[in-house]
Design a protein around this motif. Structure first.
Motif, PDB file in Angstrom:
ATOM      1  N   GLY A  93     -47.935   1.611 -22.525  1.00 29.98           N
ATOM      2  CA  GLY A  93     -48.653   0.418 -22.990  1.00 29.98           C
ATOM      3  C   GLY A  93     -50.141   0.654 -23.043  1.00 29.98           C
ATOM      4  O   GLY A  93     -50.673   1.509 -22.330  1.00 29.98           O
ATOM      5  N   TYR A 222     -42.127  -3.027 -19.804  1.00 29.96           N
ATOM      6  CA  TYR A 222     -42.514  -1.623 -19.902  1.00 29.96           C
ATOM      7  C   TYR A 222     -41.272  -0.739 -19.817  1.00 29.96           C
ATOM      8  O   TYR A 222     -40.325  -1.053 -19.079  1.00 29.96           O
ATOM      9  N   SER A 269     -44.731  -6.519 -20.224  1.00 24.77           N
ATOM     10  CA  SER A 269     -45.775  -5.933 -21.059  1.00 24.77           C
ATOM     11  C   SER A 269     -46.373  -6.976 -21.997  1.00 24.77           C
ATOM     12  O   SER A 269     -47.587  -7.042 -22.171  1.00 24.77           O
ATOM     13  N   ASP A 620     -44.873  -0.437 -28.168  1.00 24.53           N
ATOM     14  CA  ASP A 620     -45.119  -0.172 -26.749  1.00 24.53           C
ATOM     15  C   ASP A 620     -46.561   0.248 -26.488  1.00 24.53           C
ATOM     16  O   ASP A 620     -47.070   0.093 -25.380  1.00 24.53           O
TER      17      ASP A 620
END
Length: 766
Positions: A93, A222, A269, A620
């Motif tokens: 991330g 994540y 995330s 991501d």
């Protein structure tokens, strides 16, 4: 008008041969102290000590808070690497934080195995012991000069000595350093690398989650060492596989969101509500009916929108599929919206004669996915994916649905990410409406999915070229330029005309600006058989004007393309327009001796160039969303055979010190659209001719992650030259192409029109 020309010739490909020197501290972070190293060790030790959490996720999540916007080359690499796993491969991330002064800095999150973290702590502890043993309170570039000092191989070459030290003093101190390093089992590269990397780090911490929304949410966690379904079950959250996309993004109900926030907030995330609040533009009917002939073999455009009214006058031109349940209520506003959008693509100029683009008519395959104003985002994701997969022959898609909620500046919305993924996989292109600011604040950020990076995002302008009263603004993901272009979408006292089942209507909105651009893109791809990369570049090139001094790019993008398609795919008599459609196969793709006419030993031209490509994107990676950077250098070769780029871009050249923030701001590093232009003014003079190599194009390919394109990455570059003396040298240009062994293929638009009309003729076999 002059025809545009495709240039085909020999590109020289070569890998990056520049060597990486020894580490050096950045001027903004000129040293690292022993106390700072001890703090970094403590921060990582605390994260590693949480045995229960780390066992649960199969590793350790670490967010690296940098001191600035960090280039790839300065990210940590000695930290979090081990065996065949690079630190870059552990990134899960990236987002931007803000200093108290409002300046951005990177926060990059890694998922690190327990074994690698143990080794990282060992290496960092050895660096701390070294500095303590050597009595060093801080390490700076003078320290690195001692550590890496080598006798020059060539006689007379300058020695890189620390200030105030002799060669013998440096050698003696270096031996002392090496002896200590041998005892601690660390190398020069490890010691120097970890010290330099540590100076760029403000601190290490667990990922932070800030709650933003309520209700059911699309949540992305994540990537860890555990399967998402199993990990959620361990947290007491049952998520079936059908509610998970891309491995880590899932639909969670309110009680499940609450459980995740309470038990493992560090895993989250990004998240957003599972509904897109769509407001369909209202229209007013006109008591008038129009007619249309039967369709022939016209190209087919895909439309994903509200329902289509099959009683509309253009119904024979539309193949309609309903993608919602029979029991779902259909709002009339949604039906009208979908029908109006499709009517513009099919036959827009028939009832908007002032915008007659010369593109003809198009057939439409219309997919109704939004029967009302509330649309579940997760459901919409699955529908769009299946629609595209089932219709691979459709290369141009219009999506005029948009959320009322503004996009997040730190991560891409799920629908936009899906569009980008589909475009990179299926060789298609979406034209997306820029969404509307209904309160007309003039400052509202765009809504999902107008943050799609690969798509062409369209905002609306008034007839005078100023942003419409309802226009929303970019950039998206804190950086990427959106919209790409703007077009006429109607506004107060200058409404557009469209059609519904009741006949002709008045309307306004970005939903109706996008179809006009869709028509132009469809014409270039279907009728002129241009690749999407070139079609997008031509559109942007045509929107950018030579004499436009100030442009509100946040609202208008690169500008407003011409109404007539011929003004996009042809050039003025005093212009030469040509394009390349090539593949970036290695670090450098270089073209030499691009033929630019000379007059009185000068180049009497100003130039602009547009580069477009469709990179693989990774949600991501957050703000570092595009995996690939193509950097464009276009201009004359100088005496040292370096390209003097039109925009003075000297990145990667010897002696260049462009930092990451400057590279992003000035040269759009990591953006998938690069546009460089010399603005025209009365002071412009012809350019100097340096030598026989003339003009060149250099495309440099850089990857953010460790993955590579096995077959290279396709790109389109459109170049326009404008004669300062207004002379037409098109034929001279073609002759120069022949002399310099370039294959020049003029695009004959009239011939393509004739072929298309012939193909659409109905043959009477009687």
């Amino acid at each position: 008008m002059n025809r545009i020309v495709q240039l085909k010739g020999k590109f020289l490909y070569k890998s990056n041969t520049s060597s990486i020197g020894y580490p050096a501290f950045n001027s903004s972070n000129p040293h690292i102290t022993l106390d700072d190293l001890k703090r970094r060790y403590h921060e990582l030790s605390v994260l590693a000590a949480d045995k229960e959490r780390n066992h649960k996720i199969g590793g350790i999540l670490v967010s690296v808070h940098y001191t600035r916007v960090i280039p790839k080359s300065r990210r940590v690499s000695y930290f979090f690497s081990g065996g065949k796993t690079s630190a870059n491969a552990t990134i899960v991330g990236a987002k931007f934080g803000r200093t108290k002064g409002g300046f951005p800095y990177h926060i990059i999150t890694h998922f690190v195995s327990l074994k690698v973290m143990k080794e990282t702590l060992r290496k960092l502890d050895a660096c701390i012991q070294f500095m303590g043993n050597m009595g060093l309170e801080l390490a700076d570039n003078n320290f690195l000069k001692v550590l890496y000092f080598k006798q020059p191989k060539k006689e007379g070459k300058a020695k890189n000595l620390p200030e105030g030290m002799s060669e013998s003093e440096v050698s003696k101190l270096q031996k002392k350093y090496l002896s200590c390093m041998n005892k601690l089992n660390i190398t020069k590269s490890l010691l120097g690398g970890m010290l330099e990397e540590s100076s760029e780090v403000a601190f290490f911490a667990e990922p932070r989650y800030v709650k933003e929304t309520e209700g059911s949410q699309i949540v992305t966690i994540y990537r860890t060492g555990k399967d998402t379904v199993l990990l959620m079950k361990e947290l007491g959250i049952d998520v079936p596989q059908e509610r998970i996309i891309d491995g880590t993004t899932m639909l969670l109900y309110p009680e499940q969101v609450k459980a995740l926030e309470e038990n493992a907030p560090y895993l989250i995330s990004m998240s957003l509500p599972d509904f897109s609040q769509i407001k369909f533009e209202k229209s007013s009917s006109i008591p008038k009916q129009i007619s249309i002939p039967k369709p022939g073999n016209e190209p087919v455009v895909g439309v994903i929108d509200g329902p289509f009214d099959e009683s509309a006058y253009c119904h024979d031109w539309v193949s309609y599929e309903k993608w919602f349940g029979e029991d779902e209520k259909q709002d009339q506003a949604a039906i009208d919206h979908g029908t109006e959008v499709t009517s513009l693509i099919v036959d827009g100029p028939a009832f908007n004669s002032e915008y007659n683009d010369g593109c003809g008519r198009f057939r439409v395959r219309h997919f109704g996915v939004a029967p009302g104003e509330k649309v579940l985002s997760f459901t919409l994701l699955r529908k769009i994916k299946r629609i595209v997969e089932k219709n691979p022959e459709i290369k141009v898609w219009n999506l005029s649905l948009g959320s009322e909620l503004p996009v997040n500046s730190n991560y891409i919305s799920p629908v936009a990410a899906l569009l980008d993924k589909l475009e990179s996989e299926y060789d298609i292109i979406f034209v997306v409406a820029g969404t509307n600011d209904r309160n007309r604040t003039g400052r509202l950020p765009m809504g999902d999915p107008a943050d799609s990076i690969n798509s062409i995002v369209v905002n609306s302008v008034r007839r005078n070229g100023e942003p419409a009263s309802y226009a929303r603004r970019g950039p998206v993901l804190s950086f990427f330029r959106k919209p790409d272009v703007s077009y006429f979408g109607g506004d107060t006292n200058e409404l557009l005309h469209g059609c519904t089942g009741l006949g002709e209507v008045w309307m306004a909105g970005t939903s109706f600006a996008a179809p006009w651009i869709t028509r132009k893109v469809a014409y270039m791809i279907y009728n002129l058989h241009l690749p999407r990369e070139v079609a997008k570049a031509l559109l942007i090139d045509s929107a950018s004007k030579w004499n436009e001094k100030e442009l509100d790019m946040e609202a208008k993008g690169f500008g407003v393309p011409p109404i007539s398609i011929r003004d996009i795919v042809e050039s003025a008599n005093d212009e030469i327009k040509f394009f390349f459609y090539e593949t970036a196969k290695s670090y450098d793709s270089l073209a030499e001796k691009i033929p630019v006419p000379v007059y009185n030993d000068k180049y009497p031209y100003i130039a602009k160039a547009t580069l477009c490509y469709f990179p693989v994107c990774n949600r991501d990676q957050g703000v570092d969303y595009t995996n690939t950077e193509l950097d464009i250098h276009f201009g004359r070769f100088d005496q040292k055979l370096r390209i003097k780029s039109v925009n003075e871009n000297a990145q990667a050249e010897e002696g260049d010190y462009t930092n990451e923030e400057e590279a992003r701001k000035l040269f759009r590093k990591w953006d998938n659209v690069k546009h460089i232009i010399e603005r025209y003014n009365s002071g412009k003079r012809p350019k100097k001719v340096y030598g026989p190599n003339g003009w060149g194009l250099d495309i440099k390919l850089k990857e953010r992650l460790d993955t590579r394109y096995p077959d290279g990455l396709r790109y389109g570059v459109v170049v326009t030259l404008k004669a300062l003396d207004k002379k037409n040298r098109f034929n001279e240009f073609l002759e120069l192409c022949r002399q310099n062994y370039w294959v020049a293929i003029p695009l004959d638009v009239q011939q393509q029109i004739d072929v298309q009309q012939k193909a659409e003729e109905t043959i009477d076999w009687d």
